[in-house]
Motif scaffolding. Structure first.
Motif, PDB file in Angstrom:
ATOM      1  N   LEU A  43      26.001 -21.961  -1.096  1.00 29.63           N
ATOM      2  CA  LEU A  43      25.958 -21.162  -2.228  1.00 29.63           C
ATOM      3  C   LEU A  43      24.976 -21.346  -3.208  1.00 29.63           C
ATOM      4  N   LEU A  44      24.437 -22.680  -3.187  1.00 34.48           N
ATOM      5  CA  LEU A  44      23.488 -22.915  -4.294  1.00 34.48           C
ATOM      6  C   LEU A  44      22.213 -22.284  -4.243  1.00 34.48           C
ATOM      7  N   VAL A  45      22.033 -22.069  -2.910  1.00 27.84           N
ATOM      8  CA  VAL A  45      20.723 -21.253  -2.529  1.00 27.84           C
ATOM      9  C   VAL A  45      20.427 -20.234  -3.273  1.00 27.84           C
ATOM     10  N   TYR A  46      21.776 -19.532  -3.678  1.00 32.16           N
ATOM     11  CA  TYR A  46      21.508 -18.017  -4.190  1.00 32.16           C
ATOM     12  C   TYR A  46      21.437 -18.166  -5.714  1.00 32.16           C
ATOM     13  N   GLU A  47      20.467 -18.356  -6.374  1.00 38.08           N
ATOM     14  CA  GLU A  47      20.358 -18.692  -7.791  1.00 38.08           C
ATOM     15  C   GLU A  47      19.848 -17.417  -8.328  1.00 38.08           C
ATOM     16  N   VAL A  48      20.294 -16.995  -9.593  1.00 39.09           N
ATOM     17  CA  VAL A  48      19.512 -15.762 -10.022  1.00 39.09           C
ATOM     18  C   VAL A  48      18.066 -16.063 -10.383  1.00 39.09           C
ATOM     19  N   VAL A  65      24.912 -13.377 -10.172  1.00 32.57           N
ATOM     20  CA  VAL A  65      25.772 -14.089  -8.996  1.00 32.57           C
ATOM     21  C   VAL A  65      27.086 -13.801  -9.885  1.00 32.57           C
ATOM     22  N   ASN A  66      28.040 -13.258  -9.186  1.00 32.38           N
ATOM     23  CA  ASN A  66      29.247 -13.038  -9.578  1.00 32.38           C
ATOM     24  C   ASN A  66      30.385 -14.007  -8.891  1.00 32.38           C
ATOM     25  N   LEU A  67      30.892 -15.157  -9.510  1.00 27.18           N
ATOM     26  CA  LEU A  67      31.610 -16.208  -8.823  1.00 27.18           C
ATOM     27  C   LEU A  67      33.051 -15.372  -8.756  1.00 27.18           C
ATOM     28  N   PRO A  68      33.778 -14.824  -9.517  1.00 27.58           N
ATOM     29  CA  PRO A  68      35.062 -14.128  -9.392  1.00 27.58           C
ATOM     30  C   PRO A  68      34.925 -13.176  -8.272  1.00 27.58           C
ATOM     31  N   LEU A  69      34.120 -12.317  -8.220  1.00 30.39           N
ATOM     32  CA  LEU A  69      34.043 -11.272  -6.945  1.00 30.39           C
ATOM     33  C   LEU A  69      33.515 -11.779  -5.756  1.00 30.39           C
ATOM     34  N   GLU A  70      32.745 -12.960  -5.990  1.00 24.45           N
ATOM     35  CA  GLU A  70      31.995 -13.670  -4.969  1.00 24.45           C
ATOM     36  C   GLU A  70      30.968 -12.691  -4.117  1.00 24.45           C
ATOM     37  N   THR A  71      30.079 -12.180  -5.208  1.00 21.41           N
ATOM     38  CA  THR A  71      29.057 -11.430  -4.709  1.00 21.41           C
ATOM     39  C   THR A  71      27.776 -11.548  -5.275  1.00 21.41           C
ATOM     40  N   LEU A  72      26.679 -11.167  -4.932  1.00 22.12           N
ATOM     41  CA  LEU A  72      25.421 -11.097  -5.550  1.00 22.12           C
ATOM     42  C   LEU A  72      25.028 -10.005  -5.587  1.00 22.12           C
ATOM     43  N   LYS A  73      24.264  -9.771  -6.902  1.00 22.91           N
ATOM     44  CA  LYS A  73      23.423  -8.262  -7.039  1.00 22.91           C
ATOM     45  C   LYS A  73      21.997  -8.735  -7.114  1.00 22.91           C
ATOM     46  N   ILE A  74      21.556  -7.724  -6.109  1.00 20.80           N
ATOM     47  CA  ILE A  74      19.949  -8.076  -5.736  1.00 20.80           C
ATOM     48  C   ILE A  74      19.256  -6.746  -6.228  1.00 20.80           C
ATOM     49  N   ASP A  75      17.984  -6.813  -6.630  1.00 21.94           N
ATOM     50  CA  ASP A  75      17.235  -5.818  -7.052  1.00 21.94           C
ATOM     51  C   ASP A  75      15.952  -5.691  -5.965  1.00 21.94           C
ATOM     52  N   PHE A  76      16.009  -4.976  -5.203  1.00 30.11           N
ATOM     53  CA  PHE A  76      15.170  -4.983  -4.097  1.00 30.11           C
ATOM     54  C   PHE A  76      13.889  -4.016  -4.570  1.00 30.11           C
ATOM     55  N   PHE A  86      29.078 -13.100  -0.510  1.00 33.56           N
ATOM     56  CA  PHE A  86      28.732 -14.382  -0.290  1.00 33.56           C
ATOM     57  C   PHE A  86      28.766 -14.709   1.051  1.00 33.56           C
ATOM     58  N   ARG A  87      29.977 -14.070   1.664  1.00 30.47           N
ATOM     59  CA  ARG A  87      30.048 -14.495   3.230  1.00 30.47           C
ATOM     60  C   ARG A  87      29.006 -13.912   4.040  1.00 30.47           C
ATOM     61  N   ALA A  88      28.531 -12.750   3.749  1.00 28.48           N
ATOM     62  CA  ALA A  88      27.617 -11.972   4.408  1.00 28.48           C
ATOM     63  C   ALA A  88      26.096 -12.712   3.956  1.00 28.48           C
ATOM     64  N   GLY A  90      24.720 -15.233   3.949  1.00 26.23           N
ATOM     65  CA  GLY A  90      23.951 -16.091   4.933  1.00 26.23           C
ATOM     66  C   GLY A  90      23.454 -15.441   5.935  1.00 26.23           C
ATOM     67  N   LYS A  91      24.109 -14.363   6.562  1.00 20.54           N
ATOM     68  CA  LYS A  91      23.690 -13.593   7.686  1.00 20.54           C
ATOM     69  C   LYS A  91      22.829 -12.483   7.470  1.00 20.54           C
ATOM     70  N   LEU A  92      22.759 -11.983   6.161  1.00 22.84           N
ATOM     71  CA  LEU A  92      21.822 -10.897   5.750  1.00 22.84           C
ATOM     72  C   LEU A  92      20.860 -11.079   5.016  1.00 22.84           C
ATOM     73  N   LEU A  93      20.511 -12.298   4.258  1.00 23.75           N
ATOM     74  CA  LEU A  93      19.554 -12.742   3.283  1.00 23.75           C
ATOM     75  C   LEU A  93      18.833 -13.977   3.980  1.00 23.75           C
ATOM     76  N   LYS A  94      17.492 -13.633   3.709  1.00 31.16           N
ATOM     77  CA  LYS A  94      16.577 -14.821   4.158  1.00 31.16           C
ATOM     78  C   LYS A  94      15.869 -15.310   2.858  1.00 31.16           C
ATOM     79  N   ILE A  95      16.217 -16.432   2.388  1.00 31.12           N
ATOM     80  CA  ILE A  95      15.383 -17.127   1.018  1.00 31.12           C
ATOM     81  C   ILE A  95      14.052 -17.234   1.569  1.00 31.12           C
ATOM     82  N   LEU A  96      13.175 -16.750   0.592  1.00 33.31           N
ATOM     83  CA  LEU A  96      11.556 -16.796   0.849  1.00 33.31           C
ATOM     84  C   LEU A  96      11.225 -17.803   0.223  1.00 33.31           C
ATOM     85  N   PRO A  97      10.397 -18.906   0.836  1.00 29.91           N
ATOM     86  CA  PRO A  97       9.851 -20.095   0.076  1.00 29.91           C
ATOM     87  C   PRO A  97       8.671 -19.578  -0.776  1.00 29.91           C
ATOM     88  N   PRO A  98       8.197 -20.564  -1.973  1.00 22.87           N
ATOM     89  CA  PRO A  98       6.976 -20.158  -2.358  1.00 22.87           C
ATOM     90  C   PRO A  98       5.824 -20.145  -1.538  1.00 22.87           C
TER      91      PRO A  98
END
Length: 183
Positions: A43-48, A65-76, A86-88, A90-98
């Motif tokens: 979970l720690l990889v998903y910082e605001v 990052v909404n901990l009680p709902l265990e969701t991320l809100k993303i602006d694409f 949170f559970r999805a 890891g499968k749906l998102l790819k963290i992009l390195p600098p």
């Protein structure tokens, strides 16, 4: 706890996520403790503010990052406020390195525009080298949306693919890759 703080304590959300996964509670079974630590790490990889890519959505930045709902809100790029659990994640998102080309679309669009105009092959190289596989022209075009406009595409593509290190596969749909040398 000291080890976890030494590893990830500088992360802004460490304390809140540490408590959310229940590591602050006593655990009798070591396996449960390791499961919680692994969950914390995932979970720690998903910082605001973190930049992510998602198939069908493109590149975006984590807005909440909404901990009680265990969701991320993303602006694409095209859609703001996309919610991912949170559970999805890891499968749906790819963290992009600098330095990743898609991350640079958000952080340095002017630099990519200069690269597009001054070194078309350099921009194509950046796309092909960050890809996990050879890309079709359509996939390259999608990756460069917002950088190379529709009206620029034909002339840019003709100039960019002339580089000797750009190779195309033979067969059905041509896919392009960047070779390590011109030989």
């Amino acid at each position: 706890q000291a080890t976890l703080e030494a590893l990830w304590g500088e992360r802004p959300s460490f304390r809140a996520m540490y408590e959310h996964v229940g590591l602050h509670k006593n655990v009798d079974q070591p396996a449960k403790l390791w499961d919680r630590a692994a969950r914390l790490q995932s979970l720690l990889v998903y910082e605001v503010g973190e930049v992510v890519a998602m198939a069908g959505q493109g590149v975006g930045r984590i807005a909440e990052v909404n901990l009680p709902l265990e969701t991320l809100k993303i602006d694409f790029e095209r859609t703001a406020g996309v919610t991912v659990g949170f559970r999805a994640a890891g499968k749906l998102l790819k963290i992009l390195p600098p330095g990743h080309l898609l991350r640079r679309k958000l952080e340095d669009p002017e630099g990519l525009a200069r690269l597009r105009d001054e070194d078309p092959s350099g921009l194509l190289r950046a796309v092909l080298e960050t890809a996990d596989k050879p890309l079709t022209a359509g996939e390259i075009r999608d990756a460069l949306s917002g950088i190379v406009s529709e009206s620029q595409w034909t002339s840019w593509w003709a100039a960019a693919r002339k580089h000797p290190q750009v190779t195309a596969s033979s067969g059905g749909r041509q896919a392009y890759r960047w070779e390590s040398s011109a030989a």
